[in-house]
Design an enzyme around this catalytic site. Structure first.
Site: not given
Ligand SMILES: [Zn+2]
Ligand SMILES: [Zn+2]
Lengths: 494, 494
Positions: B261-262, B265, B291
Site C-alpha cells: 500500500h505505502e 503512495h 489513496e
Molecule cells: Zn494510504
C-alpha cells in the site's frame, strides 16, 4: 520584554533550527540514499540562509547595546558575553568575502578529492592559494575586530583564548622531548611479539560489542544512537546524540576505538547543562576541550591495560573466540599501544600524533601571517616530517601535505585542537588521580566516579567559564604539557 | 525579476524547509530515541513558525497581483493558480483561530489516547465539542472566501473540486448496492476453507520479502528507504521517499500488504514531475488521488489471484516453508480477499471499507453544517453501522465513534478520500484494461506497461490539471462508482 530575554529567545530560535540541520546532516551521512543528495543539499543550504538572516538581523546591534545596560546577574552576564561573541563572529565578515571564500573552498575541496589520488600538487596548490588568500583577508578582518594577531583571530574560532605565544611555548617543549621519547618507545617495543587478529569479525557482532562498551562508558541510548557512515563522527544534538562508525570485518579494533572516541564526544554533549540548552553559554567550550573528552575516553581510559582487561573477554565472548590468543588482554593491549611513526595523521598513535599536529600548526601559522607561501609547503613538510618523525615525504604529496581536508575548506587554526585535547585529557586524568585511584576503580568496574568528575568539572560547565578557568578550577593550574609527557612515559616506558 | 519568478523562488524556499521537516518528522517516528522527543518537537514547531512567516508574508498579496498581470504561458498560469490556492488556504484564517484550534486539537488528541482505552465518551465529547465549534468557524471563513458551502470548503483542502452534492450522489449509489453485495460475498465465502499461517515469521525475513516486493513494484531504493515505525506511513520527499511499517512475527501478511500500500503512495511521490519540484503545481493532486495509487497497488494489483501467484512462492522461499500449505497461492488468495464486516475501519476489507467511510462522511458533513451536534454522534453511528454492516456499537464507543484520530485533530473532510481513492483506482484499472491485458502482463511478470500508464496519466500530471480533467483524460469520463462495483463483483462474485 527585557533585551537580554529577547536575545535568549532569538538564540534559542537559531538553536532549534540547528537541531534540524544536525539531524538532517546526520541522515545525509548515515541514512539517505544517494539519489536524495542534491535536494537535501539544497534544503540544508536554504536553512543556512535562514539561519544567517537570523544571525545577522540588523536589530541585534541595538538589542546587545540595550541588554548590556540591563541589570543582570553574574550568570546572565556570562551568557550575554557568549551570545555577543558568537554574534560578532558571525557578523564581522562582509557578505561578499564569505561568499567568495565559500566558493573557493567548495572548488578546492571538490578538486582535492581527485587531485590527492593523482598526487597532483600543482593543480591543488593553485586552488589552495586562492583559499589562503581569502583566509588571510578573513584573518585580517577578524584581527582588527578582536585586537588579536591574524592567526590568533582564527585560533579564537576553535579554541577561544588560545594564542600563538602559548602554543609556541607548549609545542616547543613537546618538540624538545618527543622525538627522543618516540625512539625510546620504539626500542622498548621492538622486542614485543604481537598476534594480528584474523577476521572475519561480523558487523553485527562488532555492533553488539560497540553498544555494550558504549553502555559501560555511560552513553545514554535514550538520548542517542549508534549508526554507520563512511566517515565516523559524533553529530545530532545534546538531547539526541548520533554517533556513527564504519566497520571493517577484517579488523574490529579500529571501529571499536573509534566508537569509544566518539562516545567521549557524545558524553560531553549529553552532559551539557540543560539549564543553558540552546544558548552559546550552554555549548561545548572549545574544539580542544571536546577532543579532550574523546581522547580521555579513548586514550586515557580505554587503551589502558586495565580497561583492556574488561574489553578483551567481552570481545572474545561476543566473537565466540574464547581461545583465540589474538584476543587475549595482553595481546590487545600490545596492539592498542603500538607506537610507530607514519605518514598519515589520522592513523597515528597517541605518541606520534603531536608531531603531525605541530608540523601543521607551524606551517599554517606562518601561512596565515604571510611569512611563507603555498609553494613553500612541500619542502617545509618534508623537512619537519624528517626532523620530528624521521620520515621523508619528498614527492609524495598525497601522503604528505595533501592528506587532510581541513585546509581545503579554509579551516586554518583547527589542527592545534587535537594535541591540546590530548594534553587537557592527560591533565584531567592526573587531577582525577589526585582525588581517587582510577586504576582501582577500573579494576572494580566502577567508572561512575570518574564520569561524575568530568560531568562536574567539564560537561556541566559548558561555556560558562573560560578554558583557562575550567582548567584551573578542575586541575589547579593552567594547561601544562608535563602531564601529557608523564602519561606517555608511564604508559610506554614503565 | 518578474513577480511570477519571485513567487516561484518563494515557494521553492518553503518547499526546501518542508524537506527538512519531512525528514526530521520521519526520523522522529522511526529513528529518534524517546528522550529526544521534546527538543525535536520544539525544533519542528520553530520551523513551522518560520514556514508560517514565509507563507503569510504581507508582500505576497502584491506579488500575486503583479504576477497575474504578467505575460505567462499556459503552464505558468496553472502553476500560478496553484501557488495562489495554497497561499489563500494558508492565509484565510485569522491567526488567533489557528492558534485556538491547534490548542483544542492537541488537547483533544492527547486526551483521546487514554479516553478511547477507557471508553470514556463523556470526557471525549467535551473536548470534541470545542474542536467542532472551532472547525465550524474555520469552515464558515473558508466558505466565505471560496464561495463554497461550509463542508465543501473543508473538503476542498483534501480533495479540491469535490463537493457534497457529488459525494452524496456517489455514496447514495454505493449504498444502494453495497449491503446486498456484502451479503452475497459472505454467502459465497462461507464455504471457503482457509488455513491460518502459523508464525513466527522472523522480522528480518519479512523485511527481505518486503524489499523484494517493493523492487518488483518499481520502488526506487536510490530515492527512498523502508524502515520501521509504530504507525506505518509514507513520508520523506519525492527525491527520498521514506516508507515505514510495523512487523508482527505471528502474521506476515498485514505488514506485507501495508508495505505494498505505502509503495503505491511512494511511487506517486517518486514519479512526480521533476520540472515542477518544489512548487504546488508539482505536488500530488489530492488525498483521494494519493489513496487511489496506494489502493491500486494494494487492492487492484496485489490482492489479485494472479499477483498472489507471484507473491506466494517468494514468501515460501524467503520463509523457507516450501511445503507449508498455508503459504500456497490459493490459500493466500482466500486469506487476502476475505470479506467480513467489523467494527474497525483500519482493519476493514475493500468491500466493507466504503460503509465505514460513508457513515463518517454523513456524520461529519452534518456536524460541520450544524445539522447535528456532537451528542448525536453515538446514536447515529450505531444506526448507520447496523444499517450498512449489520453491527451494533451501542455503548462501545472505543470501537465505534472514538476509534479514529482524524476528528480529534480537526481533520473534517478527510474521510471521503479513502473511498474516492478506491473508486479512482478501480476506474484507472478499467481504463488500463482497455489498452492492455493486465492479467496477461501480471502472468508474464511484466508490470512496467501498467506503471508507465500510471506515470503518464497520474504521476507526471501532479497538480497541473484538476482531478476531473485527470480522470477524463485518462479514463474518458468523470469519477463513476460503477467501476468500483464491477471490480468487487468480478473479484468476489465471479
Ligand atoms: Zn494510504
Ligand atoms: Zn574527536
Amino acid at each position: 520584554m527585557a533585551f537580554y530575554q529577547k536575545l535568549v529567545h532569538h538564540n534559542k530560535k537559531i538553536s532549534r533550527l540547528e537541531h534540524l540541520e544536525a539531524i538532517c546532516g546526520w541522515d545525509q551521512a548515515s541514512m539517505m540514499p544517494e539519489g536524495g543528495n542534491s535536494a537535501r543539499s539544497e534544503a540544508l543550504a536554504e536553512l543556512a540562509v535562514v539561519k544567517h538572516e537570523l544571525s545577522t538581523a540588523p536589530h541585534l546591534t541595538e538589542w546587545f547595546k540595550q541588554a548590556e545596560g540591563e541589570q543582570l546577574d553574574t550568570e546572565e552576564v556570562t551568557s550575554l558575553h557568549e551570545m555577543k561573541r558568537s554574534w560578532q563572529q558571525a557578523n564581522v565578515l562582509p557578505a561578499d568575502l564569505v561568499e567568495k571564500k565559500s566558493l573557493a573552498c567548495s572548488k578546492c575541496e571538490h578538486a582535492w578529492r581527485s587531485q590527492r589520488e593523482r598526487n597532483d600538487w600543482q593543480g591543488f596548490s593553485q586552488n589552495l592559494k586562492e583559499v589562503v588568500e581569502l583566509t588571510r583577508q578573513e584573518a585580517q578582518i577578524r584581527a582588527e575586530a578582536t585586537g588579536l594577531s591574524r592567526y590568533d583571530a582564527l585560533l579564537d574560532l576553535y579554541e577561544p583564548g588560545m594564542t600563538t605565544s602559548e602554543l609556541d611555548e607548549l609545542f616547543t617543549e613537546v618538540k624538545s622531548w618527543l622525538p627522543e621519547l618516540i625512539q625510546q618507545i620504539m626500542e622498548r617495543q621492538s622486542q614485543d611479539i604481537t598476534i594480528q587478529p584474523v577476521g572475519p569479525f561480523p558487523v553485527e557482532q562488532q555492533e553488539n560489542l560497540s553498544r555494550s562498551l558504549m553502555t559501560k562508558l555511560g552513553f545514554d541510548f535514550n538520548h542517542g544512537r549508534l549508526d554507520k557512515s563512511v566517515h565516523p563522527f559524533c553529530g545530532g544534538v545534546p538531547t539526541d546524540v548520533r554517533i556513527t562508525t564504519r566497520y571493517d570485518e577484517a579488523d574490529f579494533t579500529s571501529a571499536l576505538m573509534g566508537v569509544i572516541h566518539e562516545t567521549g564526544h557524545a558524553r560531553y554533549e549529553q552532559g551539557l547543562p540543560e539549564k543553558w540548552a540552546g544558548l552559546p553559554v550552554g555549548k561545548a567550550r572549545s574544539m580542544g576541550i571536546h577532543e579532550s573528552q574523546s581522547l580521555f575516553f579513548e586514550m586515557q581510559l580505554s587503551r589502558s591495560e586495565l580497561f583492556i582487561d574488561i574489553l578483551a573477554p567481552l570481545a572474545a565472548e561476543i566473537f565466540q573466540r574464547a581461545d583465540d590468543p589474538a584476543l587475549s588482554a595482553d595481546n590487545l593491549t600490545l596492539l592498542n599501544t603500538r607506537v610507530k611513526p607514519g605518514y598519515i595523521r589520522v592513523d597515528a598513535d597517541e605518541a606520534t600524533y603531536p608531531a603531525h599536529v605541530i608540523l601543521r600548526y607551524e606551517i599554517e601559522r606562518d601561512l596565515v601571517e604571510g611569512k611563507i607561501e603555498v609553494e613553500d609547503i612541500p619542502e617545509l613538510w618534508d623537512k619537519k616530517m624528517s626532523e620530528y618523525l624521521g620520515l621523508s615525504t619528498k614527492g609524495n604529496f598525497s601522503d604528505g601535505c595533501m592528506q587532510d581536508i581541513h585546509w581545503t575548506f579554509g579551516a586554518f587554526g583547527y589542527f592545534p585542537s587535537y594535541t591540546l585535547g590530548a594534553m587537557y585529557a592527560a591533565q584531567f586524568m592526573a587531577a582525577i588521580n589526585k582525588e581517587m585511584n582510577v586504576d582501582n576503580l577500573v579494576r572494580e568496574r566502577n567508572l561512575q566516579p570518574i564520569f561524575n568528575w568530568l560531568d562536574r568539572h567539564v560537561w556541566k560547565r559548558a561555556s560558562t567559564a573560560s578554558t583557562d578557568q575550567i582548567l584551573i578550577d578542575s586541575t589547579g593550574e593552567r594547561l601544562n604539557a608535563k602531564y601529557f609527557k608523564q602519561h606517555l612515559e608511564q604508559r610506554y616506558l614503565k
